[in-house]
Write an enzyme that holds these catalytic residues in place. Structure first.
Site, PDB file in Angstrom:
ATOM      1  N   CYS A  58      45.628 -46.458 -73.550  1.00 41.53           N
ATOM      2  CA  CYS A  58      45.131 -47.411 -72.540  1.00 41.53           C
ATOM      3  C   CYS A  58      45.231 -46.557 -71.276  1.00 41.53           C
ATOM      4  CB  CYS A  58      45.849 -48.720 -72.489  1.00 41.53           C
ATOM      5  SG  CYS A  58      45.537 -49.820 -71.288  1.00 41.53           S
ATOM      6  N   CYS A  70      46.793 -48.751 -68.643  1.00 43.10           N
ATOM      7  CA  CYS A  70      48.222 -48.854 -68.606  1.00 43.10           C
ATOM      8  C   CYS A  70      49.187 -47.903 -68.140  1.00 43.10           C
ATOM      9  CB  CYS A  70      48.563 -49.126 -70.115  1.00 43.10           C
ATOM     10  SG  CYS A  70      47.865 -50.345 -71.147  1.00 43.10           S
TER      11      CYS A  70
END
Length: 326
Positions: free
Chosen positions: A79, A82
């Site tokens: 991700c 993230c």
């Protein structure tokens, strides 16, 4: 003189009020000395940012949330957003210095937790406070908005649940007059007011003691001795006019009567039966809902103040409360 007898023979020990305040002052003074030596009284980052799995969730999140807000960062290695958000959350956790704990959850390795929280995409950030899950935000969010959200979280945890975190730096916990002496130590005028409050308690003047403690807190809301003393004086004030036999009979005859259970819990605590008092109210919280549940929960938080947040019986009861609320 019934209030005086209760205060001297039960859990509400008048000498303990001053002793607790002095212990608190010494602890904060030690923290201030540590700060002067260079580490700022900071909590170790390893205690503030933790990795959580499905196996450790109950202990590391649910139980811990009874003492401090736990922020959940759902992330994954693949991700990209993230990789921007997670370091920011870690930095903010360290800056907060124990006012919340950051729990990082890898969704690839903990898909059951992802499903339980109903997460459709990551990054996703939740909080757990006293066992209650609160959605905070999802996706890329500006730093200022994150700061504001976390500040609101800490405020709610303190005001509604009585959670003050696992550590507070000396500067943040200092009252208006504390700069004149050791951090956390009340200044001279407060010593006189606090001594007068204890004398009033010992003489059975509960109204005078309550007012004296409130006067201190009006100027110094963080004064630990005054907060403890006020909680104890208000407890004694509530039980002074009770008929113990009638109160206990009413509680035994109708477990669903919230006010009867609250009154019995007050009597339990004033008589030194701490775990019975806490257990009664935790069970009442479990059986109730809505406004009644909130009424019981708030009284339980007040009784935590009587004993003090560092007492292991309070910690145990907070954990039990979190379980029935979650």
């Amino acid at each position: 003189m019934q209030p005086r007898n209760m205060s001297m023979s039960g859990v509400v020990d008048l000498a303990a009020v001053k002793a607790a305040g002095e212990a608190k002052a010494k602890a904060e003074a030690a923290r201030a000395e540590t700060a002067r030596q260079g580490d700022g009284g900071a909590v170790s980052p390893s205690a503030l940012v933790i990795d959580v799995t499905e196996a450790s969730f109950e202990q590391d999140v649910l139980q811990r949330s009874a003492e401090v807000p736990v922020v959940l960062d759902f992330w994954a290695e693949w991700c990209e957003p993230c990789k921007q958000l997670s370091p920011l959350l870690e930095r903010l956790a360290v800056e907060a210095n124990g006012r919340f704990v950051l729990a990082k959850i890898d969704v690839d390795a903990n898909q059951m937790l992802m499903q339980q929280f109903g997460i459709q995409g990551i990054p996703a950030v939740f909080a757990v406070v006293a066992g209650q899950a609160l959605p905070l935000f999802q996706g890329a969010v500006p730093e200022q908005q994150i700061r504001e959200t976390l500040a609101q979280l800490v405020q709610v945890a303190e005001e509604r649940f009585g959670l003050t975190g696992i550590a507070v730096d000396a500067e943040a916990s200092a009252g208006p007059l504390e700069s004149e002496g050791a951090a956390g130590a009340p200044a001279g005028p407060y010593d006189a007011l606090l001594e007068a409050a204890v004398d009033a308690l010992d003489a059975g003047d509960l109204g005078g003691a309550v007012q004296a403690y409130k006067n201190v807190l009006a100027d110094d809301p963080g004064n630990s001795e005054a907060r403890l003393g006020l909680a104890q004086a208000e407890l004694l004030q509530r039980v002074a006019e009770m008929d113990p036999q009638a109160v206990r009979q009413a509680a035994a005859e109708d477990p669903a009567d919230v006010q009867a259970q609250i009154a019995a819990a007050d009597l339990d605590l004033a008589g030194g039966h701490v775990q019975d008092s806490f257990g009664r109210l935790v069970e009442t919280v479990r059986r109730t809902a809505g406004e009644e549940r909130e009424t019981v929960r708030l009284r339980l938080l007040q009784l935590f103040e009587v004993i003090g947040g560092d007492d292991p019986r309070v910690t145990q009861a907070r954990t039990a409360l979190a379980r029935v609320l979650f």
